[in-house]
Design a protein around this motif. Structure first.
Motif, short mmCIF file in Angstrom:
data_model
loop_
_atom_site.label_atom_id
_atom_site.label_comp_id
_atom_site.label_asym_id
_atom_site.label_seq_id
_atom_site.Cartn_x
_atom_site.Cartn_y
_atom_site.Cartn_z
N GLN A 193 0.85 -1.20 0.00
CA GLN A 193 0.00 0.00 0.00
C GLN A 193 0.88 1.25 0.00
OE1 GLN A 193 -2.63 1.49 -1.01
NE2 GLN A 193 -4.01 0.28 0.25
N VAL A 194 0.35 2.32 -0.56
CA VAL A 194 1.08 3.58 -0.65
C VAL A 194 0.42 4.61 0.26
CG1 VAL A 194 1.57 5.54 -2.17
CG2 VAL A 194 1.98 3.21 -2.97
N GLN A 195 1.21 5.36 0.96
CA GLN A 195 0.72 6.48 1.75
C GLN A 195 1.33 7.77 1.19
OE1 GLN A 195 2.52 3.88 3.71
NE2 GLN A 195 0.58 2.78 3.50
N LEU A 196 0.53 8.83 1.23
CA LEU A 196 0.98 10.13 0.73
C LEU A 196 0.94 11.14 1.87
CD1 LEU A 196 -0.94 10.26 -2.67
CD2 LEU A 196 1.45 9.67 -2.30
N PHE B 235 5.75 -0.51 -3.18
CA PHE B 235 5.17 -0.44 -4.50
C PHE B 235 6.23 -0.73 -5.53
CE2 PHE B 235 7.18 3.65 -5.20
CZ PHE B 235 7.18 4.23 -3.94
N PHE B 236 5.77 -1.12 -6.71
CA PHE B 236 6.68 -1.38 -7.81
C PHE B 236 7.05 -0.08 -8.52
CE2 PHE B 236 8.72 -3.48 -11.24
CZ PHE B 236 8.25 -2.97 -12.43
N ARG B 237 6.05 0.76 -8.78
CA ARG B 237 6.30 2.02 -9.48
C ARG B 237 5.17 3.01 -9.23
NH1 ARG B 237 6.86 0.69 -15.19
NH2 ARG B 237 4.64 1.12 -15.45
N LEU B 238 5.53 4.26 -9.13
CA LEU B 238 4.55 5.33 -9.14
C LEU B 238 4.37 5.81 -10.56
CD1 LEU B 238 5.82 7.43 -6.09
CD2 LEU B 238 4.01 5.70 -6.11
N ASN B 239 3.16 5.79 -11.05
CA ASN B 239 2.90 6.29 -12.40
C ASN B 239 2.55 7.77 -12.32
OD1 ASN B 239 3.54 3.90 -13.69
ND2 ASN B 239 1.45 3.11 -13.59
N ILE B 240 1.32 8.10 -12.57
CA ILE B 240 0.91 9.50 -12.49
C ILE B 240 1.04 10.02 -11.05
CG2 ILE B 240 -1.09 11.05 -12.59
CD1 ILE B 240 -0.11 10.53 -15.31
N LEU B 241 1.58 11.22 -10.92
CA LEU B 241 1.53 11.97 -9.67
C LEU B 241 0.83 13.28 -9.98
CD1 LEU B 241 5.17 11.39 -8.38
CD2 LEU B 241 3.09 10.71 -7.18
N GLY B 242 0.05 13.77 -9.04
CA GLY B 242 -0.66 15.00 -9.36
C GLY B 242 -1.29 15.67 -8.17
N TRP B 243 -1.92 16.79 -8.49
CA TRP B 243 -2.61 17.60 -7.49
C TRP B 243 -4.01 17.95 -7.98
CZ3 TRP B 243 -0.38 18.58 -2.81
CH2 TRP B 243 0.99 18.37 -2.71
N TYR B 244 -4.96 17.81 -7.09
CA TYR B 244 -6.31 18.29 -7.29
C TYR B 244 -6.62 19.28 -6.17
CZ TYR B 244 -7.68 14.88 -10.88
OH TYR B 244 -7.80 14.16 -12.04
N ARG B 245 -7.68 20.03 -6.34
CA ARG B 245 -8.10 20.94 -5.26
C ARG B 245 -9.61 20.98 -5.17
NH1 ARG B 245 -6.16 26.75 -7.88
NH2 ARG B 245 -7.82 26.94 -9.45
#
Length: 121
Positions: free
Chosen positions: A1-4, A28-38
């Motif tokens: 699992q990934v925590q941000l 995790f094996f790889r992070l694909n998209i990283l981004g920001w929403y608001r």
């Protein structure tokens, strides 16, 4: 699992700058998209910016030219440099990632808990 884990929000005046950070941790094996929403009060969550593993970026029209998204792969971290902030930028900013547990399974999405950005005129 990934925590941000997000950081860098705060209260500023119009025209000021802020830099948001979001660090991913876990297995995790790889992070694909990283981004920001608001998400502003009473509104739906909206895209701010995303970045692919190869550095391709996508921005909302309202922030293009003022915000810059970049990632530091070695630190599993994504940043959002926000310049010339406006009162309309006031919102809770959420980090997200689409990630792979392994190359054999579909990717998953994880959201951060959000960081408040308040811009006063």
């Amino acid at each position: 699992q990934v925590q941000l884990a997000e950081s860098g929000g705060g209260s500023v005046q119009a025209g000021d700058s802020l830099k948001l950070s979001c660090a991913a941790s876990g297995r995790f094996f790889r992070l694909n998209i990283l981004g920001w929403y608001r998400q502003a009060p009473g509104e739906q969550r909206q895209l701010v910016a995303t970045i692919t593993p190869t550095g391709i970026t996508n921005y909302a029209a309202s922030v293009k030219g003022r915000f810059t998204i970049f990632r530091e792969t070695a630190k599993n971290t994504v940043y959002l440099q926000m310049n010339n902030l406006k009162p309309d930028d006031t919102a809770v900013y959420y980090c997200l990632t689409d990630w792979l547990k392994s190359p054999l399974v579909p990717q998953s999405r994880t959201w951060g808990q959000g960081t408040q950005v308040t811009v006063s005129s």
